[in-house]
Every structure is written in C-alpha cells, then in structure tokens.
Design an enzyme around this catalytic site. Structure first.
Site, short mmCIF file in Angstrom:
data_model
loop_
_atom_site.label_atom_id
_atom_site.label_comp_id
_atom_site.label_asym_id
_atom_site.label_seq_id
_atom_site.Cartn_x
_atom_site.Cartn_y
_atom_site.Cartn_z
N HIS A 140 1.82 -8.11 2.89
CA HIS A 140 0.95 -7.15 3.19
C HIS A 140 -0.10 -7.50 4.32
O HIS A 140 0.12 -6.80 5.34
CB HIS A 140 0.16 -6.53 2.03
CG HIS A 140 -0.67 -5.17 2.22
ND1 HIS A 140 0.01 -4.10 2.85
CD2 HIS A 140 -1.82 -4.89 2.05
CE1 HIS A 140 -0.87 -3.21 3.05
NE2 HIS A 140 -2.00 -3.76 2.43
N TYR A 158 -1.60 4.76 -2.69
CA TYR A 158 -3.09 5.06 -2.49
C TYR A 158 -3.46 5.98 -3.73
O TYR A 158 -4.41 6.59 -3.73
CB TYR A 158 -3.51 5.70 -1.12
CG TYR A 158 -3.21 4.91 0.04
CD1 TYR A 158 -4.45 4.13 0.55
CD2 TYR A 158 -2.19 4.63 0.57
CE1 TYR A 158 -4.03 3.32 1.50
CE2 TYR A 158 -1.79 3.67 1.72
CZ TYR A 158 -2.82 3.11 2.05
OH TYR A 158 -2.90 2.08 3.13
N HIS A 160 -9.97 -5.51 9.31
CA HIS A 160 -9.09 -6.64 8.59
C HIS A 160 -9.00 -7.71 9.55
O HIS A 160 -8.18 -8.68 9.22
CB HIS A 160 -7.94 -6.27 8.14
CG HIS A 160 -8.02 -5.02 7.08
ND1 HIS A 160 -8.69 -5.14 5.92
CD2 HIS A 160 -7.23 -3.93 7.23
CE1 HIS A 160 -8.46 -3.96 5.32
NE2 HIS A 160 -7.88 -3.11 5.93
N ASN A 206 -2.84 -4.46 -1.19
CA ASN A 206 -4.29 -4.42 -2.22
C ASN A 206 -4.29 -3.14 -2.89
O ASN A 206 -4.88 -3.17 -4.02
CB ASN A 206 -5.47 -4.59 -1.28
CG ASN A 206 -5.33 -3.58 0.03
OD1 ASN A 206 -4.47 -3.54 0.58
ND2 ASN A 206 -6.56 -2.94 0.35
N HIS A 224 -1.24 -3.14 6.12
CA HIS A 224 -2.72 -3.26 5.82
C HIS A 224 -3.60 -2.63 6.94
O HIS A 224 -4.38 -2.05 6.65
CB HIS A 224 -3.11 -4.92 5.64
CG HIS A 224 -4.05 -5.05 4.90
ND1 HIS A 224 -4.61 -4.27 3.63
CD2 HIS A 224 -5.28 -6.05 4.98
CE1 HIS A 224 -5.78 -4.89 3.36
NE2 HIS A 224 -6.28 -5.92 4.13
N VAL A 225 -3.52 -3.23 8.12
CA VAL A 225 -4.13 -2.79 9.24
C VAL A 225 -3.43 -1.31 9.86
O VAL A 225 -2.45 -1.31 9.97
CB VAL A 225 -4.01 -3.56 10.59
CG1 VAL A 225 -4.99 -3.01 11.66
CG2 VAL A 225 -4.90 -4.86 10.26
N HIS A 226 -4.21 -0.21 9.72
CA HIS A 226 -3.74 1.16 9.74
C HIS A 226 -3.43 1.64 11.36
O HIS A 226 -4.12 2.38 11.84
CB HIS A 226 -4.38 2.41 9.21
CG HIS A 226 -4.56 1.88 7.79
ND1 HIS A 226 -5.73 2.55 6.98
CD2 HIS A 226 -3.90 1.49 6.94
CE1 HIS A 226 -5.65 2.20 5.77
NE2 HIS A 226 -4.39 1.19 5.63
N ASP A 274 0.69 -1.18 -0.03
CA ASP A 274 0.01 0.00 -0.10
C ASP A 274 0.90 1.33 0.17
O ASP A 274 1.26 1.88 1.08
CB ASP A 274 -0.86 0.01 1.31
CG ASP A 274 -2.19 -1.01 0.87
OD1 ASP A 274 -2.21 -1.84 -0.06
OD2 ASP A 274 -2.94 -1.05 1.89
FE LIG Z 1 -3.92 -2.86 2.51
#
Ligand SMILES: [Fe+2]
Length: 545
Positions: free
Chosen positions: A330, A194, A340, A248, A367-369, A191
């Site tokens: 990721h 964006y 997620h 993703n 992935h997890v922010h 990622d």
């Molecule tokens: Fe992601």
C-alpha cells in the site's frame, strides 16, 4: 464432480490443490439498486428477501449476529452456459464491528460465503450460479475466465491496477473506465472502501470526532459502507478476478484491540497456498507473471516472519516459467509528493535490498492520492536493475487529491508530519546527489519520472518475457478519445539483471527503454512452482438480494 443434493454438513476443508475461490454475500430484506453500468456487465444474484427474512446486516445500539449455518454456500459450475457439471459447497461466516460508546453504532454483517472451486483448467471460461438450492435461491448465471498457466508466453490480456478507490463519484468514473478497458485481472493495492472515519472525513457529518464523540476512545467506522462497496463493485468483480492487499483504511480498530475484521472476513487470499499462512501477505501466479502482495501494516522487519516468507518466496520463483515478478503493497517507498513523504522509509530500509537482489521488475503502490511513476531506482540511486515503482493511489477516495510536491517551495514536510499507522520513523537526509544533506529535494527528484494529481487507474499489458506496456488512464479521459495520461514500455533485461548478482555501476537514466535480451538468460532459482494459486482469491463479490 457430479452435482448432488447439497448438504450443509458436507463442507470440508478445501485442499491445497484448489484453484479458485468464489464468494458472495447474502444480504437482507432491503433491496438496493446497482450503480449504473453498461448492461453487458450488469449481473446480479436474485433478491431472496422472502426466503432470508431478516438475514441482512444490522447497525445500531443492539445487534445480534446471524447464524452462518442458516444458509448453504453452493456454487454450480461448468464450461458450458446453462450446464453445470460440477458443484462445490463452501463455508459461511459473519463478523461484528463493536463500538460500545455514546453516539457510535455497532454493526454485524450479513452472512458472507466463501466457496473454493478445485481443478479448474487454465485459460478456460466457466459459467456458474451461486446460492442455496435448498430454498430455491440460486443466482442468475455468471461467467469468468481463469488465468493462463505459468509460462513465458502466456499472460493475462490486461491487468488493471487500482488504489485508494473508495465510493465516490470519482470512484464510479474510475470503475466505469476500468470496465471499459476490459481487464482480465484486477489488482487492488489497498484503501478499498473508506468505511473508517466515514462520519468525520471528507466533509461527511461531524467535522471533529472528539467534539462529537467525547467518550469514544477509538475512531468510528460505518460498516454498511463495505456492503455498498460490494454492490458497487459487482459489475466488475462478478466476472473478473480481483486480488487485494490491505491499506491503512482497512485497519479499522474496534474494542478489545481487534483490527482488520471486515477486510479479513470479506476477502479470501491464497496465504496457505503461497506458504505465508498470513492473510496480510501472499503471492500468486497469473500466466508468466508472479505477483507478491506485501503487508505494510504488519511486521516487515528483517527478523520477522513476513521477511522470511518473502525471501523464501522469491527464492522459489522459477523465472523460466514466470519471468516477470511484480510486487505490490500500500504505502510507497518512493514518493515525491508532500503527502506521506518518507512515511514508510523504515520498511524500505528493511526490505528494498531483498527485492533488488531478486530483481523484482515492477512495484505498485497506493496511499498517496495522485499518480507518480519512477525511473528504475535502488537506494535512491538510478539503477537499470531496480524495479519500476508506480503509485496509483488515485482511484477516487473520499479525502482529496494530493497536489503538493515535497520539492515545492515551503512544502517540505517536517520529519514527523507523516507518521505511519504502523512501524517507526526512519527519515533520511540524503547523503549524495542534488539533495545532499537535505530531507527534501529542491526540484523533482531524478528518480521521479512522471507525476500528476489526477484520479485514474493503470493497465499493465505484458507482451512477452521482456516487454510490458504500462498505461495510466486518467478519469478526465474516460468519456472521450482515450488518450493515455502516461504510457511506457517496461523492458526486462535478464542478461544484465540476473537475480543472483547486484548491479553496482552507475546506470543511465531511463534504463527501462533499453533493448531487450533473450529470456533464456534468466537464472532459474528453483525447480518447483505452483500454478494453483493463480486465481485463488476473493474472486467474486456477489450480492444475493
Ligand atoms: Fe492509505
């Protein structure tokens, strides 16, 4: 190799002995200012607008791909500043992102160059220029340092780990903080920019895609975001090697089922050299650490080619040369946030046993922010021989920080709330422990050691074959006395955790703080290991203006 007059027809396929890749992007006539950064890191190739004319990227209804052969791909390099004893020519390419739907815009890139430098010495500083000398368009001088040779006593000084970066004010803080920490290597765990869904995400533009673009069957991207991100990263990536793996947000579907076009065109990875032959997963060495980059958005099943490659790669690791094995992909397997939650449980069920069998030491995810560090765990059970999983998807993305835990009252997601963008759903109700019979825990799971919803990045400092210091640097600490948000010594125990045996007894919690043992007990799995891929990457994202 002596420098010679460049020839655009002279490029030949790089040999497998290559040791590094340099790449840059030649852009168009509009000059874009660099982000603010410390002057000592500010380096740029020259503006070549006069020479290149309209050689920039294009966005609009009608775009015309550029001719990649119109500009040469040269790198002059050597071990002394201002003296370039060697030269290597590379190859150039372009890509297009097409959305022939009402309201959406097509894009075609500027010319992207990849140049692989061969025969570089390990642990050596190289100075170089890039460009096209035939039109007197060589850049200013840059420098970088190669990785140390594989061996149990040599490691990159600091390895920065960044996830879900994007291009926001938080991203700027993160990268300035990373530069301040002076890494020797950067791992980017997906990622990146964006650029996808940019017009309808994070409060940008339209809030409803289908309302604004009713005739578009696929979501949009805004590809100039990639170009801006390259300029944004230049102060770091023009001098520090950066290794990437796809997330993703890199899928970016376009017409004719084409995906990952920007990611695949812009980044070179040592897939051929690590025998994967896929740009979606590969491995490389950096001193005494072997890194395995896995693809979560391509087939990860036991019957697939990625799994076969992973098994072969793990089998060939010589732990006497590279005691540390670090994996990265990721989406996390272990994640106690609501966001997620158990999204890639299918991938865990397919691959976790193999990583455990070969005693992978550390796993990095994004992935997890938010930030989360796990205790050593295997199959949701604390295990002194399981990897230390660390999620750093907190680089500064455009979406938001994840703040809810799945164990918060009322926050347990429904089983189909978190659908993966690749693969199936394999949600698991726990069969033992405090969460027995349930999908979510009622408190922080025992395998979750520390979690916090802040932006930041991590630094891994491998001390020797058994000790490594991990530090999570929060953005809010960037401009004051640097107080770690989270810090721990990760300790390998090669006598206890041999790659050829499985640990089945109930382990103590916090096993990573146990006393170390001699690295000489590490089992040697294979006799041959390649150093050549240690730096074979998208080493530089240099923008020539
Ligand atoms: Fe992601």
């Amino acid at each position: 190799m002596a420098r010679s007059t460049p020839s655009r027809a002279a490029w030949t396929r790089p040999s497998a002995r290559a040791a590094t890749t340099c790449r840059w992007i030649i852009r168009g006539s509009r000059r874009t200012s660099l982000p603010r950064s410390p002057s000592r890191f500010r380096s740029r190739c020259p503006l070549i607008r006069a020479r290149c004319g309209s050689l920039g990227s294009q966005i609009g209804k009608n775009v015309t791909p550029l001719d990649p052969s119109s500009v040469a791909s040269e790198v002059w390099y050597g071990t002394k500043s201002g003296k370039y004893a060697s030269q290597q020519d590379g190859k150039s390419t372009v890509y297009s992102q097409l959305y022939p739907f009402e309201g959406l815009l097509n894009y075609t890139s500027g010319i992207i160059h990849h140049v692989r430098l061969e025969g570089l010495e390990p642990g050596m500083t190289y100075y170089f220029k890039c460009g096209d000398s035939s039109v007197q368009a060589m850049s200013d001088e840059y420098s970088f340092k190669t990785m140390p040779s594989p061996g149990p006593n040599a490691y990159p000084s600091r390895i920065a780990v960044i996830g879900d970066l994007g291009l926001t004010s938080n991203s700027s803080t993160t990268i300035n903080h990373v530069i301040k920490n002076d890494p020797a290597l950067v791992l980017m765990v997906g990622d990146l920019t964006y650029a996808n869904q940019y017009l309808t995400t994070g409060g940008q533009g339209a809030s409803c895609f289908s309302c604004s673009f009713p005739n578009a069957p696929i979501r949009e991207t805004y590809q100039p975001r990639w170009d801006g991100w390259g300029r944004f990263m230049e102060p770091l990536t023009s001098r520090v090697p950066m290794m990437v793996i796809e997330g993703n947000h890199e899928i970016e579907p376009q017409v004719d089922g084409i995906t990952f076009q920007s990611y695949l065109t812009r980044f070179a990875v040592p897939s051929e050299e690590s025998r994967s032959n896929s740009s979606f997963y590969y491995s490389f060495n950096a001193g005494g650490a072997h890194f395995i980059m896995l693809g979560a958005y391509v087939d990860y099943n036991i019957t697939g080619t990625q799994y076969s490659w992973l098994m072969d790669d793990l089998h060939r690791v010589n732990r006497s040369l590279t005691p540390w094995v670090v994996a990265a992909w990721h989406p996390p397997w272990y994640n106690s946030y609501n966001s997620h939650y158990q999204e890639f449980e299918c991938m865990r069920q397919e691959m976790e046993a193999l990583l455990y069998q070969y005693k992978v030491d550390i796993v990095f995810n994004g992935h997890v922010h938010a930030y989360e560090r796990m205790n050593r765990v295997y199959n949701y059970t604390l295990d002194p021989c399981g990897p230390v999983y660390i999620t750093v998807g907190d680089g500064g993305n455009i979406e938001k920080v994840d703040v809810d835990f799945a164990d918060d009252p009322g926050k347990c997601p429904k089983p189909d709330d978190n659908k993966p963008e690749f693969g199936g759903l394999c949600h698991l109700n726990f069969t033992s422990g405090p969460a027995k019979g349930n999908f979510c825990w009622s408190k922080q799971p025992e395998w979750s050691a520390y979690r916090e919803s802040s932006f930041g990045h991590g630094i891994l400092e491998v001390v020797n074959s058994t000790y490594a210091l991990w530090t999570w640097h929060r953005n809010q600490d960037a401009y004051k006395e640097d107080t770690p948000g989270d810090q721990i010594f990760i300790v390998r125990q090669p006598k206890l955790c041999s790659p050829t045996t499985k640990e089945t007894s109930d382990p103590p919690q916090g096993a990573q703080e146990s006393e170390p043992t001699s690295p000489s007990s590490t089992v040697i799995l294979s006799s041959k290991m390649m150093w050549l891929m240690s730096l074979l990457v998208a080493l530089f994202g240099i923008v020539v203006r």
